[in-house]
Design an enzyme around this catalytic site. Structure first.
Site, PDB file in Angstrom:
ATOM      1  N   LYS A   1       6.754 -45.901 -19.975  1.00  0.00           N
ATOM      2  CA  LYS A   1       8.284 -45.479 -20.317  1.00  0.00           C
ATOM      3  C   LYS A   1       8.849 -44.819 -19.325  1.00  0.00           C
ATOM      4  CE  LYS A   1       7.128 -48.196 -23.312  1.00  0.00           C
ATOM      5  NZ  LYS A   1       6.170 -48.807 -23.274  1.00  0.00           N
TER       6      LYS A   1
ATOM      7  N   ILE B   1       3.138 -55.959 -22.202  1.00  0.00           N
ATOM      8  CA  ILE B   1       2.632 -55.309 -21.031  1.00  0.00           C
ATOM      9  C   ILE B   1       3.277 -55.972 -19.538  1.00  0.00           C
ATOM     10  CG2 ILE B   1       0.851 -54.361 -19.712  1.00  0.00           C
ATOM     11  CD1 ILE B   1      -0.466 -53.825 -22.407  1.00  0.00           C
TER      12      ILE B   1
ATOM     13  N   VAL C   1      -3.316 -59.802 -19.412  1.00  0.00           N
ATOM     14  CA  VAL C   1      -3.583 -61.018 -20.355  1.00  0.00           C
ATOM     15  C   VAL C   1      -4.331 -60.419 -21.875  1.00  0.00           C
ATOM     16  CG1 VAL C   1      -3.687 -62.470 -18.845  1.00  0.00           C
ATOM     17  CG2 VAL C   1      -5.869 -61.266 -18.982  1.00  0.00           C
TER      18      VAL C   1
ATOM     19  N   ARG D   1      -5.975 -56.986 -24.374  1.00  0.00           N
ATOM     20  CA  ARG D   1      -7.073 -55.988 -24.469  1.00  0.00           C
ATOM     21  C   ARG D   1      -8.320 -56.394 -25.116  1.00  0.00           C
ATOM     22  NH1 ARG D   1      -4.944 -51.866 -21.770  1.00  0.00           N
ATOM     23  NH2 ARG D   1      -6.487 -50.073 -23.040  1.00  0.00           N
TER      24      ARG D   1
ATOM     25  N   HIS E   1      30.537 -43.595 -36.737  1.00  0.00           N
ATOM     26  CA  HIS E   1      31.544 -44.089 -36.071  1.00  0.00           C
ATOM     27  C   HIS E   1      31.635 -43.507 -34.767  1.00  0.00           C
ATOM     28  CE1 HIS E   1      34.561 -46.951 -34.388  1.00  0.00           C
ATOM     29  NE2 HIS E   1      35.093 -46.012 -34.294  1.00  0.00           N
TER      30      HIS E   1
HETATM   31  C1  LIG Z   1       0.637 -50.340 -20.233  1.00  0.00           C
HETATM   32  C2  LIG Z   1       0.623 -50.033 -21.606  1.00  0.00           C
HETATM   33  C3  LIG Z   1       1.760 -49.751 -22.362  1.00  0.00           C
HETATM   34  C4  LIG Z   1       1.806 -49.535 -23.698  1.00  0.00           C
HETATM   35  N1  LIG Z   1       2.930 -49.379 -24.423  1.00  0.00           N
HETATM   36  C5  LIG Z   1       2.905 -48.940 -25.864  1.00  0.00           C
HETATM   37  C6  LIG Z   1       4.118 -48.598 -26.407  1.00  0.00           C
HETATM   38  O1  LIG Z   1       5.256 -48.558 -25.766  1.00  0.00           O
HETATM   39  N2  LIG Z   1       4.133 -48.358 -27.841  1.00  0.00           N
HETATM   40  C7  LIG Z   1       2.884 -48.591 -28.400  1.00  0.00           C
HETATM   41  O2  LIG Z   1       2.676 -48.418 -29.643  1.00  0.00           O
HETATM   42  N3  LIG Z   1       1.582 -48.719 -27.989  1.00  0.00           N
HETATM   43  C8  LIG Z   1       1.728 -49.127 -26.488  1.00  0.00           C
HETATM   44  N4  LIG Z   1       0.472 -49.566 -25.801  1.00  0.00           N
HETATM   45  C9  LIG Z   1      -0.790 -49.727 -26.656  1.00  0.00           C
HETATM   46  C10 LIG Z   1      -1.483 -48.164 -27.037  1.00  0.00           C
HETATM   47  O3  LIG Z   1      -1.596 -47.526 -25.758  1.00  0.00           O
HETATM   48  C11 LIG Z   1      -2.538 -48.584 -27.696  1.00  0.00           C
HETATM   49  O4  LIG Z   1      -2.291 -49.232 -28.776  1.00  0.00           O
HETATM   50  C12 LIG Z   1      -3.060 -47.067 -28.227  1.00  0.00           C
HETATM   51  O5  LIG Z   1      -3.474 -46.372 -27.074  1.00  0.00           O
HETATM   52  C13 LIG Z   1      -4.395 -47.216 -29.038  1.00  0.00           C
HETATM   53  O6  LIG Z   1      -4.879 -46.259 -29.464  1.00  0.00           O
HETATM   54  P1  LIG Z   1      -6.495 -45.754 -29.819  1.00  0.00           P
HETATM   55  O7  LIG Z   1      -6.606 -44.367 -30.262  1.00  0.00           O
HETATM   56  O8  LIG Z   1      -6.958 -46.795 -30.799  1.00  0.00           O
HETATM   57  O9  LIG Z   1      -7.171 -46.138 -28.389  1.00  0.00           O
HETATM   58  P2  LIG Z   1      -7.063 -45.675 -27.064  1.00  0.00           P
HETATM   59  O10 LIG Z   1      -5.784 -45.064 -26.653  1.00  0.00           O
HETATM   60  O11 LIG Z   1      -7.639 -46.734 -26.203  1.00  0.00           O
HETATM   61  O12 LIG Z   1      -8.349 -44.406 -26.941  1.00  0.00           O
HETATM   62  C14 LIG Z   1      -9.452 -44.568 -27.032  1.00  0.00           C
HETATM   63  C15 LIG Z   1      -9.913 -43.369 -26.254  1.00  0.00           C
HETATM   64  O13 LIG Z   1     -11.280 -43.383 -26.859  1.00  0.00           O
HETATM   65  C16 LIG Z   1     -12.113 -43.027 -25.380  1.00  0.00           C
HETATM   66  N5  LIG Z   1     -13.563 -43.688 -25.833  1.00  0.00           N
HETATM   67  C17 LIG Z   1     -13.778 -45.026 -25.700  1.00  0.00           C
HETATM   68  N6  LIG Z   1     -15.139 -45.036 -26.090  1.00  0.00           N
HETATM   69  C18 LIG Z   1     -15.761 -43.890 -26.109  1.00  0.00           C
HETATM   70  C19 LIG Z   1     -17.015 -43.407 -26.547  1.00  0.00           C
HETATM   71  N7  LIG Z   1     -18.073 -44.197 -26.655  1.00  0.00           N
HETATM   72  N8  LIG Z   1     -16.953 -42.129 -26.520  1.00  0.00           N
HETATM   73  C20 LIG Z   1     -16.198 -40.912 -26.208  1.00  0.00           C
HETATM   74  N9  LIG Z   1     -14.914 -41.585 -26.231  1.00  0.00           N
HETATM   75  C21 LIG Z   1     -14.652 -42.865 -25.953  1.00  0.00           C
HETATM   76  C22 LIG Z   1     -11.275 -43.545 -24.352  1.00  0.00           C
HETATM   77  O14 LIG Z   1     -11.818 -43.068 -23.251  1.00  0.00           O
HETATM   78  C23 LIG Z   1      -9.933 -43.385 -25.014  1.00  0.00           C
HETATM   79  O15 LIG Z   1      -9.397 -42.132 -24.532  1.00  0.00           O
HETATM   80  C24 LIG Z   1       0.616 -49.858 -24.677  1.00  0.00           C
HETATM   81  C25 LIG Z   1      -0.431 -49.960 -23.659  1.00  0.00           C
HETATM   82  C26 LIG Z   1      -0.269 -50.376 -22.614  1.00  0.00           C
HETATM   83  C27 LIG Z   1      -1.741 -50.471 -21.635  1.00  0.00           C
END
Ligand SMILES: Cc1cc2nc3c(=O)[nH]c(=O)nc-3n(C[C@H](O)[C@H](O)[C@H](O)COP(=O)(O)OP(=O)(O)OC[C@H]3O[C@@H](n4cnc5c(N)ncnc54)[C@H](O)[C@@H]3O)c2cc1C
Length: 480
Positions: free
Chosen positions: A61, A199, A285, A287, A459
């Site tokens: 963003k 993305i 493509v 995640r 408005h």
């Molecule tokens: C380019 C891009 C733009 C995006 N834009 C948006 C948006 O505008 N709005 C939106 O809602 N979503 C957006 N998303 C999606 C959003 O980023 C994800 O849905 C969100 O980050 C998921 O959160 P999470 O906590 O499930 O996982 P993640 O954010 O992937 O975090 C998981 C964390 O766990 C850690 N981890 C993994 N395995 C282990 C382990 N075994 N031990 C310790 N740590 C570990 C990783 O290092 C990571 O830090 C976007 C994604 C991308 C790639």
């Protein structure tokens, strides 16, 4: 035996994980969050916030905003009588600004952990086993350090990683996933993007606005198939005809070759074969869930057919007191969905009535115009045989939109023909990401289109288009 014992251990410090940890700590649980060293700040300290803060929502963003301003200076200023000559983009400054925002926000999460007394454990977390009712989780640091901690409850929040394609090696310099595409050091002359999902469209838009010739190759025959068809049609028209994004649908990639100067992609579309040469290629493509190395096999953690941790409606896995939230489980890969699940799980652990309403999760695509929706699309309603009425109003009929010089798109309200309950709201236009909040609130409260129509909207605001669209469901719009 484990040295440290917690009530709750969260594996993963992204939006799902850090929010779950903060809420669990707020509820009085001794809580730890394990975050691997996937992201580090310039001092080498582990960065919280996961994909979202480091290489996802927030940095994308930031770049979208910078590129939008550049595009406005080149194309929109003129209608206001402003002459901007020799507008230049300093990519290094733009990327530095983005990096500073990331640093500010990721260190902010550290501060929140301190404030809420969440223990941060740095290293890779994995299940080792169970000792009576305590789960044993190993934390392995990159420097070879390691410890085993124990907890009554474990929340898996390991998120997702970009899917790569066989035979297309990503180096994040010339062939990039989201990580490299958010840190290019110059505007590529020709940018190829594989995947016209959220993305691909957002990153393609950034570099297109900055001057790249962008071609997007999409395997599916339909554009934005998840969106409402009217919105997808409007977006297609705007992106391809007005903005000059080249989007090819129904593409089958045959080969990707990296030469000294260019990347060559050979693909089929329809009955013909094509070649695309580009200076940089972005692969977007989809995640894949992060379950490798989680030690799930050690404890019998069940995965579903797509390799995600299997959970029920309350994010409980097949193991007692093991929960999973965010991108690593079913449902849309959206940060706010993961955060809500994190709150729900912490509250369920505390014996409260945690709940996520999956029917009212908003979707947003931050292109220009923005696209946002909540609830059902027209396609879904047709497939389900639901009788519905439609109210649609273009931003062209809105005074504020005209004043801002940005009248593209519309608001479309779908309401039940029998009860008038709002079933879906679809917005394409400026600030759609903000406007959709009203529709989410309305649907959460079980509003009818008449309820929205009877609410006084300020408005002149873009939100009046939501008002008019709700009025239009009953064919009584006032300004269109
Ligand atoms: C380019 C891009 C733009 C995006 N834009 C948006 C948006 O505008 N709005 C939106 O809602 N979503 C957006 N998303 C999606 C959003 O980023 C994800 O849905 C969100 O980050 C998921 O959160 P999470 O906590 O499930 O996982 P993640 O954010 O992937 O975090 C998981 C964390 O766990 C850690 N981890 C993994 N395995 C282990 C382990 N075994 N031990 C310790 N740590 C570990 C990783 O290092 C990571 O830090 C976007 C994604 C991308 C790639």
């Amino acid at each position: 035996m484990a040295n440290k014992q917690f009530d709750v251990v969260v594996i993963g410090g992204g939006p799902g994980g850090y929010v779950a940890a903060i809420r669990a700590a707020q509820l009085g649980f001794a809580t730890a969050c394990i975050e691997s060293e996937a992201y580090a700040d310039p001092k080498g300290e582990v960065r919280l916030g996961g994909t979202c803060l480091n290489v996802g929502c927030i940095p994308s963003k930031a770049l979208l905003r910078s590129s939008e301003l550049f595009d406005d200076a080149n194309h929109a200023f003129v209608m206001h009588g402003i002459t901007a000559e020799s507008v230049k983009m300093d990519v290094a400054t733009m990327i530095r600004r983005k990096d500073n925002i990331v640093t500010q926000l990721t260190s902010g999460i550290r501060g929140l952990f301190k404030k809420n007394k969440v223990t941060l454990l740095t290293g890779h977390g994995s299940f080792v086993g169970r000792d009576n009712d305590l789960w044993q989780v190993q934390v392995a640091g990159q420097d070879g350090s390691g410890e085993v901690v124990s907890a009554r409850h474990v929340i898996v929040a390991t998120g997702s990683s970009p899917r790569h394609l066989d035979g297309i090696p990503v180096d994040n310099k010339v062939i990039c996933d989201n990580v490299g595409a958010l840190s290019l050091d110059a505007v590529p002359k020709r940018l190829g993007v594989i995947g016209a999902g959220v993305i691909g469209l957002e990153l393609g838009s950034v570099w297109k606005r900055l001057g790249a010739d962008v071609t997007i190759l999409e395997a599916l025959p339909d554009f934005l198939a998840a969106a409402d068809p009217a919105v997808a049609k409007e977006a297609w028209k705007t992106f391809t005809r007005k903005q000059g994004l080249k989007i090819n649908l129904g593409v089958k990639i045959n080969s990707v070759k990296r030469g000294k100067k260019a990347v060559t992609i050979e693909y089929d579309m329809g009955d013909a074969s094509y070649t695309l040469e580009c200076d940089c290629l972005v692969v977007s493509v989809g995640r894949v869930p992060n379950t490798a190395g989680l030690g799930g096999d050690n404890v019998g953690l069940k995965l579903d057919e797509r390799g995600r941790v299997e959970v029920n409606d309350h994010c409980q896995t097949n193991l007692e007191n093991v929960w999973a939230v965010g991108d690593v489980i079913r449902g849309p890969m959206l940060a706010h969905k993961g955060m809500e699940e994190g709150v729900m799980v912490a509250e369920l652990i505390a014996g409260q009535a945690g709940h996520v309403n999956y029917d009212t999760i908003p979707w947003v695509i931050y292109t220009h115009p923005e696209i946002a929706w909540v609830g059902k699309t027209e396609t879904q309603l047709k497939n389900e045989g639901v009788d519905y009425r439609v109210g649609q109003i273009p931003f062209l009929a809105n005074g504020r939109a005209l004043g801002q010089g940005d009248t593209s798109g519309f608001v479309r309200v779908l309401a039940c023909a029998k009860t008038d309950a709002v079933l879906g709201v679809h917005v394409i236009g400026a600030s759609a990401s903000e406007l959709i909040a009203e529709a989410v609130v309305a649907m959460e409260f079980g509003a009818s289109s008449e309820d929205i129509a009877r609410i006084c909207h300020a408005h002149p605001t873009l939100s009046e288009t939501m008002h008019e669209a709700a009025l239009a469901v009953d064919k009584r719009s006032l300004h269109f």
